[in-house]
Design an enzyme around this catalytic site. Sequence first.
Site, PDB file in Angstrom:
ATOM      1  CG  ASP A 160      -6.317  -6.379   4.450  1.00  0.00           C
ATOM      2  OD1 ASP A 160      -6.047  -5.282   3.919  1.00  0.00           O
ATOM      3  OD2 ASP A 160      -6.747  -6.482   5.608  1.00  0.00           O
ATOM      4  CG  ASN A 174      -1.993   1.029   1.172  1.00  0.00           C
ATOM      5  OD1 ASN A 174      -1.825   2.077   0.552  1.00  0.00           O
ATOM      6  ND2 ASN A 174      -3.111   0.748   1.785  1.00  0.00           N
ATOM      7  CG  HIS A 206      -8.554  -1.215   4.642  1.00  0.00           C
ATOM      8  ND1 HIS A 206      -7.417  -0.769   4.011  1.00  0.00           N
ATOM      9  CD2 HIS A 206      -8.378  -2.547   4.859  1.00  0.00           C
ATOM     10  CE1 HIS A 206      -6.588  -1.790   3.847  1.00  0.00           C
ATOM     11  NE2 HIS A 206      -7.149  -2.873   4.350  1.00  0.00           N
ATOM     12  CB  CYS A 241      -6.314  -0.421   0.483  1.00  0.00           C
ATOM     13  SG  CYS A 241      -7.376   0.918   1.038  1.00  0.00           S
TER      14      CYS A 241
END
Length: 1115
Positions: free
Chosen positions: A469, A200, A452, A205
């Site tokens: 993630d 990131n 997020h 993200c």
Amino acid sequence: MTLVTPPTLDQEDDEMLVPHSDFPDGPRSMEVAPAEAASAVDTQAVEDPPSARFTWTIENFSRLNTKKLYSDVFVVGGYKWRILIFPKGNNVDQLSMYLDVADSTSLPYGWSRYAQFWLTVVNQICGKYSIRKETQHQFNSRESDWGFTSFMPLGELYDPTRGFLVNDTCVVEADVTVRRVIDYWSHDSKKETGYVGLKNQGATCYMNSLLQTLYHIPYFRKAVYHMPTTENDMPSGSIPLALQSLFYKLQYSDTSVATKELTKSFGWDTYDSFMQHDVQELNRVLSEKLEDKMKGTVVEGTIQQLFEGHHMNYIECINVDYKSTRKESFYDLQLDVKGCKDVYASFDKYVEVERLEGDNKYHAEQHGLQDARKGVLFMDFPPVLQLQLKRFEYDFMRDTMVKINDRYEFPLQLDLDKENGKYLSPEADRSVRNLYTLHSVLVHSGGVHGGHYYAYIRPTLSDQWFKFDDERVTKEDMKRALEEQYGGEEELPQANPGFNNSPFKFTKYSNAYMLVYIRESDKDKIICNVDEKDIAEHLRIRLKKEQEEKEQKRKEKAEAHLYTIIKVARDEDLVEQIGRDIYFDLVDHDKVHSFRIQKQTTFNLFKEEVAKVFGIPLQYQRFWLWAKRQNHTYRPNRPLNPQEEAQSVGQLREVANKANNAELKLFLEVELGQDLRPLPPPYKTKEDILLFFKLYDPLKEEFRYVGRMFVKGNGKPMEVLTKINEMAGFAPEEEIELYEEIKFEPHVMCEYVDKRATFRSSQLEDGDIICFQKSSGVGSEQYRYSDVPSFLEYVHNRQVIHFRSLEKPKEDEFCLELSKLHTYDDVVERVAQHLGLDDPSKIRLTSHNCYSQQPKPQPIKYRGVNHLSDMLVHYNQTSDILYYEVLDIPLPELQGLKTLKVAFHHSTKDEVVIHTIRLPKQSTIGDVLNDLKRKVELSHLNAELRLVEVFYHKIYKIFPLHEKIENINDQYWTLRAEEIPEEEKNLGPHDRLIHVYHFTKETAQNQVQQIQNFGEPFFLVIHEGETLAEVKVRIQKKLQVTDEEFAKWKFAFLSLGRHEYLLDSDIVSARFQRRDVYGAWEQYLGVEHSDNTPKRSHVTNQNRHTFEKPVKIYN
């Protein structure tokens, strides 16, 4: 008792490190929230990670005059923490808020701690509307605070009707969970799952989740690999190559992959990467770019083949035989979430038939106005179906974006042929079976202010799901990927089951935002095999080489403790660098030859390696150690002695530098004879001093290294002038001036050397530098820098500044070489000169914010800084960018004026015109209105004006004519000017002037009704005994509303947020007992409008947050 904190995750990635700078702390009142009379900080049970909530109550919030403010210290997990806020924003129009390690300056070297935390600004009217954001961070000495630069808009925070500021008090909470670092960072995604994540960049993200989804559509990945690129392309300038490189690394790398090359190929700068954008918009823009880049190649049309479907818009008349159709393509479908329980309900709504009748009849060619049916049906669906769920919608009544967190189900298998193909048009090919399997679920966790993104994907459509993630990839079960992403509410287990307390429900802020389905009949083609033969040879070679270099660096890093890096500087390096790369000291050690030698190797063996590389036999080599002096210069200090040369290089390095990671830096002295062949080094006594010489030419403004020489400490410069002239190529008798270069930080120190004094008395020693030049004669005044000290001063302070127009803050317009010592006047004079402007005082400059990569909010005041260097500093960073604007009047004059933006509302025309009023600061409101009268069209010559302050659709103040304008703030409040109606000028003794506001009512999930004001507020005179029915007649006339529309409006009396509906027979004046104009927060007549938001409104931009920049890919 354990404090139950519902995990309302509201993550956001716009966090930026705030550097420490000391500001005076303002007044603050703090307390820790009690949990049913629990202790001040209520910590969880021992087996859980230590966590606690700290509550900070800040009084007199709007009157704080400090830039930043710290809370009291609180302890979680044995560590000291505090909250850091910037009440007016950290150079943004948002509240900035961070978690800070309170004792970071006193912690031991190498400290670090890892915490997951939530920061909240509490809504004191309705807790459901509190703004809460979550992030996690590994704190260390470089990053001792972390959080959100853009936490919430200042306009919302300071609006007293919103509930964040009550009685000028703001309540802030921090929920901190201290976790072991190993919990997160030790996870090996490749080893555990076979897949790797994406790094990131700050707030990317949203992009990472989309890229992982696209990568795991193998047919798409294969097409990207087959896009033509060449070995001469650079990834940072080619989207196809950057995407190929990224996909290759995702496929073959063992660790997480960076996306910087890709974002550079988009033409994004750092600030773009710190702005959170919309996934759908990025998906569309990227698809369009790739579609364009694929044209004329073997993969042309791939984007359409995979993602393009078609629907037919139709209008069909009911009473005549007429039908209008229009075929349109789509790459994704936007489905309503609000009011729909699942995907099928959204499709039902999508194809819902709308009747066009009454005032809304359809104008059919040849048939005139006709009753008709309007709708959409699908002609074909694509192999890969992308469904964008409308989690974000624009609320027209509240004039803001809202997130829809309602429960919304989506199936593992989606049958779009259900009920005999009710979604299909008559022209659709019924032989194609539109049965789809869920491939990926993109999730948004957070609220409308940010959050997020991550993705659940099953790459091979097996039962195994994976969560992507950012850098972390984990295996997940189907329940986590599907049911837990439906949204809606969740019930927490009761904290005390023995008590008769109702269960606590909280809204789930993590929910599906985009779904990707793959058609069953196409899945074998789409989930295809992609291997190295699909990748162009030049790309394989390039990326394998990159991988090998990375592996080599990793190996070297792992073995670093076994080796010593020896950096050897020679005369050749000094000749090469001085006057080009460097001017001060002797050499940049990063640019000299490095040797990587095992620590146990003897120094004599190392000398053999030097002989091979440089061609200097061992007997002609003499090595000097470098030393860092107290004045921060770095010079050769002494030659190695025979005992040191007999040691290993590892032992020698420890002698030279005690720091474990230090390199060994040496100067290789080689004496050359007349034939330029090496000679044995001369014997050095204590009396011998090694000096280095630099020559300055004031005509050419050139500086260069000309050699070194041993001199006797008791000798004098005048005795070696012939040798120095020989070094420079001057005649033996040339008159020269000598200077010693002593230091250059923080200021240049270069002193004249007396040629008649001994070297020892001039305090010269080994490694010192003598700069010399021809003696200044007649005509030396023509030189810009006539001697060595002035030239070195110039070099030390010169700075190339990139100037940008304030109107185009992304583009460098021109560059100027200036001096950091230039005064304010010097700088604006040079800018004006470049622009061809006669009056430099009309130039206004603005400094650069190094973190946001934007201009600072406030420009530099006239002579507000002393030097250019002051203009360039931003906290502990220095910029080389300045913004300029050309004013129409001189800046000193402008600074004596106050500029106000005033919205003039015409009394009879439905128009609002913004006027800029510029008057001396001591002027009054009366002066503003007189100035405005000359610029606007009035209804009659004697019309009187007033100025009111409007904020969030309420009138807060009528400005008295005598009030000074100096302290009026028009940044957050709207200044509205209007004519005073005649009826208000002649108020009777029993007349009242009241506020009238438009509002809608919204029932929240906890059944609390929220009043939302909108539209333009206004004043109205009401007479004693006047009924609502009579008042309504005047309001309808004033607002010029049709009977049909006006009949839908309801009227209510509102006092301190409570409303009471009025009947037509009610006497309005009975409710308003005071004759003066009340504050907006007290009493007003409310006009309620029903929520008639269009069903399918604003197809474009409906998922956009109001604060976002649009996504742009520039290349």
